[in-house]
Design a protein around this motif. Structure first.
Motif, PDB file in Angstrom:
ATOM      1  N   ALA A   1     -41.694  16.262 -37.027  1.00 39.45           N
ATOM      2  CA  ALA A   1     -40.944  17.329 -36.360  1.00 39.45           C
ATOM      3  C   ALA A   1     -41.696  17.858 -35.139  1.00 39.45           C
ATOM      4  CB  ALA A   1     -40.666  18.469 -37.341  1.00 39.45           C
ATOM      5  N   ALA A   2     -43.017  17.727 -35.152  1.00 39.81           N
ATOM      6  CA  ALA A   2     -43.812  18.201 -34.017  1.00 39.81           C
ATOM      7  C   ALA A   2     -43.636  17.299 -32.793  1.00 39.81           C
ATOM      8  CB  ALA A   2     -45.283  18.292 -34.402  1.00 39.81           C
ATOM      9  N   PHE A   3     -43.350  16.018 -33.039  1.00 37.95           N
ATOM     10  CA  PHE A   3     -43.128  15.051 -31.951  1.00 37.95           C
ATOM     11  C   PHE A   3     -41.780  14.372 -32.215  1.00 37.95           C
ATOM     12  CE2 PHE A   3     -47.611  15.583 -32.769  1.00 37.95           C
ATOM     13  CZ  PHE A   3     -48.090  15.916 -31.515  1.00 37.95           C
ATOM     14  N   PRO A   4     -40.674  15.064 -31.958  1.00 34.56           N
ATOM     15  CA  PRO A   4     -39.373  14.610 -32.441  1.00 34.56           C
ATOM     16  C   PRO A   4     -38.907  13.281 -31.849  1.00 34.56           C
ATOM     17  CG  PRO A   4     -39.155  16.551 -31.017  1.00 34.56           C
ATOM     18  CD  PRO A   4     -40.608  16.364 -31.281  1.00 34.56           C
ATOM     19  N   ASP A   5     -39.457  12.869 -30.702  1.00 36.10           N
ATOM     20  CA  ASP A   5     -38.999  11.617 -30.090  1.00 36.10           C
ATOM     21  C   ASP A   5     -39.813  10.402 -30.520  1.00 36.10           C
ATOM     22  OD1 ASP A   5     -37.092  13.114 -28.706  1.00 36.10           O
ATOM     23  OD2 ASP A   5     -38.507  13.516 -27.058  1.00 36.10           O
ATOM     24  N   ALA A   6     -40.853  10.609 -31.327  1.00 34.08           N
ATOM     25  CA  ALA A   6     -41.698   9.480 -31.735  1.00 34.08           C
ATOM     26  C   ALA A   6     -40.974   8.624 -32.775  1.00 34.08           C
ATOM     27  CB  ALA A   6     -43.005  10.001 -32.314  1.00 34.08           C
TER      28      ALA A   6
END
Ligand SMILES: [Zn+2]
Length: 282
Positions: free
Chosen positions: A33-38
């Motif tokens: 959720a901290a890096f939603p595009d990963a």
């Protein structure tokens, strides 16, 4: 006498020293959720590159550290960690152990002549100003005042970060800015600036006045990133946004620009939160 090894890299006549302050899980959200595009494939690559940054439950596991640059002209500290037991970074694994790490590196806080605060998030300013437990001779008991932990250092903050303090954390006016002004130790920078060893580079986005530090000699350089990247996923894939970046597009541009311009030579990335204090530019 056995002394725990202090991780360090030598660049020219300067030594860049990693100073551990703590380690613990990221408490706010899952790393996905901290890096939603990963993508899952990107996380798999990160887990090969930095296997220590995820725990058995799949939670993001962070280190918290500062760096010192020790050279013939003096000692610069980059960031001031999570801080003592009563520091505002209540989400971090307090108390930090920066004083012990400084001692292990043979650095007396009074010797530090410059403190670069990359930005004003609580996990980067913890030891900047601390409660002063002064014992008075008049019998009035301990003082409740605050004083800079590095009594002889000039503290460098970007003007843009200073201007954003009410948005970032209004309490810092009283607990950080006022004490540094009272002791005449605060200096505001507008953009890039030279240091005794290395230079400050403005890298806005994570916060409005985020700054990083580059120390270079010949083909080799160290980039002390602050939170320009907070997880190896942003080193492997610099275009990926982190949800707590205040301006994600500006943060991406700062990250890509700095990693690209410094990346032509031998580049060591010195980060606050990755497992290893120094990693080669992948
Ligand atoms: Zn941070």
């Amino acid at each position: 006498m056995p002394v725990a090894p202090t991780p360090a890299i030598r660049i020219g006549s300067s030594e860049i020293i990693a100073l551990a302050d703590g380690a613990g899980p990221f408490p706010f959200t899952s790393r996905e959720a901290a890096f939603p595009d990963a993508t899952p494939a990107q996380w798999a690559a990160v887990d090969r590159f930095d296997p220590g940054a995820v725990d058995a439950e799949g939670r993001w596991s962070l280190n918290f550290r500062a760096f010192a640059i020790r050279g013939p002209k003096g000692i610069t500290l980059v960031d001031a960690g999570i801080g003592p037991a009563d520091a505002p970074a209540t989400w971090a694994p307090l108390p930090g152990k920066l004083p012990e790490s400084l001692a292990a590196a043979g650095i007396d806080p009074a010797e530090v002549d410059t403190v670069v605060l990359t930005h004003l998030h609580t996990d980067h300013i913890g030891w900047a100003v601390v409660a002063e437990e002064a014992v008075t001779t008049s019998g009035d008991g301990p003082s409740t005042g605050l004083s800079p932990f590095f009594p002889n250092a000039e503290y460098l903050i970007q003007q843009a970060e200073f201007d954003a303090v009410d948005m970032l954390n209004p309490k810092l006016r009283e607990t950080l800015i006022d004490p540094l002004r009272a002791s005449e130790q605060l200096r505001l920078l507008e953009g890039d600036a030279p240091l005794r060893a290395g230079r400050v580079v403005a890298t806005p986005g994570h916060t409005p006045g985020h700054q990083s530090v580059v120390v270079a000699d010949g083909r080799e350089s160290v980039l002390i990133t602050g939170d320009l990247l907070v997880n190896a996923i942003q080193l492997l894939y610099p275009d990926l946004a982190y949800v707590y970046e205040i301006d994600r597009e500006t943060a991406r541009r700062s990250r890509e620009q700095l990693l690209r311009t410094e990346g032509g030579a031998v580049l060591h990335v010195a980060s606050s939160h990755l497992t290893e204090p120094f990693v080669p530019m992948p």
